[in-house]
Design a protein around this motif. Structure first.
Motif, PDB file in Angstrom:
ATOM      1  N   PRO A  53      30.542  32.197  43.010  1.00  0.00           N
ATOM      2  CA  PRO A  53      31.879  31.969  43.568  1.00  0.00           C
ATOM      3  C   PRO A  53      31.864  30.836  44.582  1.00  0.00           C
ATOM      4  CG  PRO A  53      30.882  33.865  44.599  1.00  0.00           C
ATOM      5  CD  PRO A  53      29.949  33.435  43.504  1.00  0.00           C
ATOM      6  N   THR A  54      33.023  30.237  44.832  1.00  0.00           N
ATOM      7  CA  THR A  54      33.138  29.194  45.868  1.00  0.00           C
ATOM      8  C   THR A  54      33.827  29.752  47.105  1.00  0.00           C
ATOM      9  OG1 THR A  54      35.293  28.428  45.097  1.00  0.00           O
ATOM     10  CG2 THR A  54      33.361  27.445  44.056  1.00  0.00           C
ATOM     11  N   THR A  55      34.266  31.038  47.042  1.00  0.00           N
ATOM     12  CA  THR A  55      34.901  31.644  48.222  1.00  0.00           C
ATOM     13  C   THR A  55      34.118  32.910  48.597  1.00  0.00           C
ATOM     14  OG1 THR A  55      36.322  33.059  46.872  1.00  0.00           O
ATOM     15  CG2 THR A  55      37.181  30.872  47.448  1.00  0.00           C
ATOM     16  N   ALA A  56      34.261  33.336  49.835  1.00  0.00           N
ATOM     17  CA  ALA A  56      33.452  34.446  50.366  1.00  0.00           C
ATOM     18  C   ALA A  56      33.833  35.776  49.729  1.00  0.00           C
ATOM     19  CB  ALA A  56      33.633  34.516  51.877  1.00  0.00           C
ATOM     20  N   THR A  57      35.072  35.925  49.286  1.00  0.00           N
ATOM     21  CA  THR A  57      35.500  37.260  48.842  1.00  0.00           C
ATOM     22  C   THR A  57      35.330  37.478  47.335  1.00  0.00           C
ATOM     23  OG1 THR A  57      37.720  36.319  48.679  1.00  0.00           O
ATOM     24  CG2 THR A  57      37.178  37.540  50.701  1.00  0.00           C
ATOM     25  N   ALA A  58      35.364  36.376  46.559  1.00  0.00           N
ATOM     26  CA  ALA A  58      35.284  36.552  45.096  1.00  0.00           C
ATOM     27  C   ALA A  58      33.855  36.887  44.679  1.00  0.00           C
ATOM     28  CB  ALA A  58      35.748  35.283  44.393  1.00  0.00           C
ATOM     29  N   LEU A  59      33.724  37.672  43.623  1.00  0.00           N
ATOM     30  CA  LEU A  59      32.383  38.025  43.128  1.00  0.00           C
ATOM     31  C   LEU A  59      31.828  36.959  42.183  1.00  0.00           C
ATOM     32  CD1 LEU A  59      32.774  41.883  42.468  1.00  0.00           C
ATOM     33  CD2 LEU A  59      31.697  40.730  44.413  1.00  0.00           C
ATOM     34  N   ALA A  60      32.739  36.168  41.588  1.00  0.00           N
ATOM     35  CA  ALA A  60      32.303  35.128  40.637  1.00  0.00           C
ATOM     36  C   ALA A  60      33.439  34.131  40.445  1.00  0.00           C
ATOM     37  CB  ALA A  60      31.937  35.759  39.285  1.00  0.00           C
ATOM     38  N   ARG A  61      33.061  32.961  39.954  1.00  0.00           N
ATOM     39  CA  ARG A  61      34.064  32.002  39.469  1.00  0.00           C
ATOM     40  C   ARG A  61      34.001  32.078  37.943  1.00  0.00           C
ATOM     41  NH1 ARG A  61      33.980  26.938  37.505  1.00  0.00           N
ATOM     42  NH2 ARG A  61      31.779  26.527  38.001  1.00  0.00           N
ATOM     43  N   VAL A  62      35.156  32.166  37.285  1.00  0.00           N
ATOM     44  CA  VAL A  62      35.203  32.437  35.840  1.00  0.00           C
ATOM     45  C   VAL A  62      35.734  31.231  35.079  1.00  0.00           C
ATOM     46  CG1 VAL A  62      36.286  33.861  34.042  1.00  0.00           C
ATOM     47  CG2 VAL A  62      35.547  34.907  36.202  1.00  0.00           C
ATOM     48  N   GLU A  63      35.049  30.855  34.006  1.00  0.00           N
ATOM     49  CA  GLU A  63      35.583  29.865  33.059  1.00  0.00           C
ATOM     50  C   GLU A  63      35.779  30.561  31.721  1.00  0.00           C
ATOM     51  OE1 GLU A  63      33.718  25.640  34.768  1.00  0.00           O
ATOM     52  OE2 GLU A  63      33.197  26.337  32.757  1.00  0.00           O
ATOM     53  N   GLN A  89      27.310  46.379  36.725  1.00  0.00           N
ATOM     54  CA  GLN A  89      26.210  45.728  37.430  1.00  0.00           C
ATOM     55  C   GLN A  89      26.021  46.307  38.832  1.00  0.00           C
ATOM     56  OE1 GLN A  89      24.833  44.123  34.623  1.00  0.00           O
ATOM     57  NE2 GLN A  89      24.269  42.577  36.138  1.00  0.00           N
ATOM     58  N   GLY A  90      26.924  47.174  39.253  1.00  0.00           N
ATOM     59  CA  GLY A  90      26.825  47.756  40.595  1.00  0.00           C
ATOM     60  C   GLY A  90      27.362  46.856  41.683  1.00  0.00           C
ATOM     61  N   GLU A  91      28.065  45.776  41.270  1.00  0.00           N
ATOM     62  CA  GLU A  91      28.589  44.834  42.278  1.00  0.00           C
ATOM     63  C   GLU A  91      29.973  45.241  42.758  1.00  0.00           C
ATOM     64  OE1 GLU A  91      27.147  41.316  39.464  1.00  0.00           O
ATOM     65  OE2 GLU A  91      28.070  40.591  41.306  1.00  0.00           O
ATOM     66  N   ALA A  92      30.634  46.084  41.986  1.00  0.00           N
ATOM     67  CA  ALA A  92      32.000  46.489  42.337  1.00  0.00           C
ATOM     68  C   ALA A  92      32.048  48.006  42.339  1.00  0.00           C
ATOM     69  CB  ALA A  92      32.992  45.939  41.320  1.00  0.00           C
ATOM     70  N   SER A  98      37.792  40.935  43.399  1.00  0.00           N
ATOM     71  CA  SER A  98      38.454  39.754  42.813  1.00  0.00           C
ATOM     72  C   SER A  98      37.429  38.757  42.290  1.00  0.00           C
ATOM     73  CB  SER A  98      39.344  39.069  43.858  1.00  0.00           C
ATOM     74  OG  SER A  98      38.541  38.533  44.889  1.00  0.00           O
ATOM     75  N   VAL A  99      37.920  37.923  41.360  1.00  0.00           N
ATOM     76  CA  VAL A  99      37.141  36.790  40.871  1.00  0.00           C
ATOM     77  C   VAL A  99      38.033  35.556  40.968  1.00  0.00           C
ATOM     78  CG1 VAL A  99      35.786  38.211  39.265  1.00  0.00           C
ATOM     79  CG2 VAL A  99      37.858  37.041  38.434  1.00  0.00           C
ATOM     80  N   GLU A 100      37.410  34.383  40.989  1.00  0.00           N
ATOM     81  CA  GLU A 100      38.175  33.138  40.965  1.00  0.00           C
ATOM     82  C   GLU A 100      38.439  32.790  39.500  1.00  0.00           C
ATOM     83  OE1 GLU A 100      36.022  30.069  43.154  1.00  0.00           O
ATOM     84  OE2 GLU A 100      35.185  31.699  44.339  1.00  0.00           O
ATOM     85  N   VAL A 103      42.754  29.252  37.218  1.00  0.00           N
ATOM     86  CA  VAL A 103      43.893  28.652  37.945  1.00  0.00           C
ATOM     87  C   VAL A 103      44.275  29.434  39.202  1.00  0.00           C
ATOM     88  CG1 VAL A 103      44.863  27.489  35.928  1.00  0.00           C
ATOM     89  CG2 VAL A 103      45.595  29.814  36.464  1.00  0.00           C
ATOM     90  N   GLU A 104      43.817  30.671  39.350  1.00  0.00           N
ATOM     91  CA  GLU A 104      44.153  31.439  40.568  1.00  0.00           C
ATOM     92  C   GLU A 104      43.170  32.610  40.730  1.00  0.00           C
ATOM     93  OE1 GLU A 104      47.976  33.397  40.317  1.00  0.00           O
ATOM     94  OE2 GLU A 104      47.781  33.643  38.147  1.00  0.00           O
ATOM     95  N   THR A 105      43.152  33.194  41.925  1.00  0.00           N
ATOM     96  CA  THR A 105      42.320  34.371  42.162  1.00  0.00           C
ATOM     97  C   THR A 105      42.894  35.550  41.377  1.00  0.00           C
ATOM     98  OG1 THR A 105      41.687  33.604  44.360  1.00  0.00           O
ATOM     99  CG2 THR A 105      41.498  35.975  43.931  1.00  0.00           C
ATOM    100  N   ILE A 106      42.018  36.280  40.715  1.00  0.00           N
ATOM    101  CA  ILE A 106      42.439  37.425  39.907  1.00  0.00           C
ATOM    102  C   ILE A 106      41.908  38.702  40.565  1.00  0.00           C
ATOM    103  CG2 ILE A 106      42.358  38.512  37.618  1.00  0.00           C
ATOM    104  CD1 ILE A 106      43.798  35.809  37.600  1.00  0.00           C
ATOM    105  N   HIS A 107      42.838  39.597  40.910  1.00  0.00           N
ATOM    106  CA  HIS A 107      42.458  40.870  41.529  1.00  0.00           C
ATOM    107  C   HIS A 107      42.337  41.924  40.445  1.00  0.00           C
ATOM    108  CE1 HIS A 107      43.083  39.229  45.552  1.00  0.00           C
ATOM    109  NE2 HIS A 107      44.137  38.616  45.036  1.00  0.00           N
ATOM    110  N   MET A 108      41.321  42.775  40.599  1.00  0.00           N
ATOM    111  CA  MET A 108      41.050  43.742  39.537  1.00  0.00           C
ATOM    112  C   MET A 108      40.466  45.023  40.133  1.00  0.00           C
ATOM    113  SD  MET A 108      37.812  41.611  37.895  1.00  0.00           S
ATOM    114  CE  MET A 108      38.917  40.435  37.136  1.00  0.00           C
ATOM    115  N   ALA A 109      40.449  46.067  39.319  1.00  0.00           N
ATOM    116  CA  ALA A 109      39.897  47.351  39.789  1.00  0.00           C
ATOM    117  C   ALA A 109      39.315  48.112  38.598  1.00  0.00           C
ATOM    118  CB  ALA A 109      40.986  48.186  40.463  1.00  0.00           C
ATOM    119  N   TRP A 110      38.247  48.859  38.901  1.00  0.00           N
ATOM    120  CA  TRP A 110      37.655  49.733  37.887  1.00  0.00           C
ATOM    121  C   TRP A 110      38.354  51.088  38.002  1.00  0.00           C
ATOM    122  CZ3 TRP A 110      34.745  54.303  38.005  1.00  0.00           C
ATOM    123  CH2 TRP A 110      34.008  54.604  36.846  1.00  0.00           C
ATOM    124  N   ILE A 111      38.803  51.636  36.898  1.00  0.00           N
ATOM    125  CA  ILE A 111      39.556  52.904  36.938  1.00  0.00           C
ATOM    126  C   ILE A 111      38.639  54.078  36.606  1.00  0.00           C
ATOM    127  CG2 ILE A 111      41.538  54.164  35.989  1.00  0.00           C
ATOM    128  CD1 ILE A 111      42.362  51.610  37.496  1.00  0.00           C
TER     129      ILE A 111
END
Ligand code: API
Length: 275
Positions: A53-63, A89-92, A98-100, A103-111
């Motif tokens: 990631p390029t930001t402190a809060t995102a777990l990854a940058r996605v292409e 992976q135990g990261e979330a 969130s991931v980058e 075009v924008e930050t994407i917020h997500m959750a495991w249910i």
């Protein structure tokens, strides 16, 4: 050069997930097309690549790459699979993360196992947003195809979507109209073409001819696009079940933020090594 990959799918819309946060693998359009080949490669509708990631809060940058080697700005089923992968992976944990996105930050959750939720952001209407060089009549666009006038809605979920309302999705002219509109010069960046049958104010059946991949078993951003267009036309309530050939999604509209959220399955099939 080799790398570990994960084969995943969301309602049969299938992906290769390549986590390049701790391994290297050079990618270009030709290499992506070769990897997408279902006989000579691994096979996928889209390739999901994770970078640091390029930001402190995102777990990854996605292409996101389509099977034809083109890039995409969003992939709803893919984002649900990324959410499942990051939890696996135990990261979330159980809190949103969130991931980058492209075009924008994407917020997500495991249910729960095999079920994740993604905030797909706010749909953007209007020709400049889609983008298209067509001029709408209100919210409706029209295009003459093979001597007949085709009328539809258009919206960006980050990626461009056209939504055509049909009586019966099962008999919709997906193979003919999908490419004819998807590759039409009126859409400078191409578009995904959805064919939506309204079954109730809380249910639609949908088929999507995807940009860069043809008709897929399911399309997450297409489900969000169809609900956004039909809600704007006053035809659907805030929460809708979207049934596609590959399975079902629950799509809702956050009345406060106007964003569209999507809850549905994400499956991990196998892990492999690509040369
Ligand atoms: N073909 C799309 C990307 C993948 C979308 C779809 N697989 C989804 O789940 O949203 C495009 O070029 O915009």
């Amino acid at each position: 050069m080799s790398a570990t990959f994960h084969k995943m799918h969301g309602n049969g819309n299938d992906f290769v997930l390549l986590d390049l946060r701790a391994q290297d693998y050079a990618l270009d359009s030709n290499g992506v097309r070769a990897m997408a080949d279902r006989h000579r490669g691994v096979g996928f509708d889209q390739l999901l690549v994770l970078y640091p990631p390029t930001t402190a809060t995102a777990l990854a940058r996605v292409e996101i790459w389509n099977a034809d080697g083109s890039r995409a700005e969003q992939c709803g089923n893919g984002m649900r699979c990324i959410a499942d992968y990051l939890h696996r992976q135990g990261e979330a944990g159980d809190d949103p993360f969130s991931v980058e996105g492209p075009v924008e930050t994407i917020h997500m959750a495991w249910i729960e196992p095999g079920m994740t939720r993604v905030d797909m952001g706010r749909p953007a209407f209007g020709p400049d947003a889609v983008p298209t060089n067509l001029v709408p009549n209100g919210d409706e666009y029209s295009l003459d195809i093979d001597g007949a006038t085709c009328r539809f809605g258009a919206v960006s979920m980050g990626n461009p979507h056209v939504v055509i309302r049909v009586e019966h999705a099962a008999t919709a002219p997906v193979a003919r109209l999908g490419p004819a509109i998807g590759h039409h010069p009126a859409f400078p960046r191409g578009c995904n073409v959805g064919f939506a049958e309204i079954t109730s104010r809380t249910g639609i059946r949908l088929r999507v001819h995807e940009r860069g991949a043809a008709e897929t078993a399911a399309c997450g951003s297409g489900a969000c696009a169809a609900v956004a267009v039909l809600q704007r036309a006053g035809l659907l309530d805030d929460e809708v079940e979207v049934v596609q050939n590959g399975g079902r999604l629950i799509i809702g509209r956050n009345a406060d933020t106007g964003s569209i959220w999507m809850t549905g399955p994400a499956a991990h099939v196998f892990q492999g090594m690509i040369e």
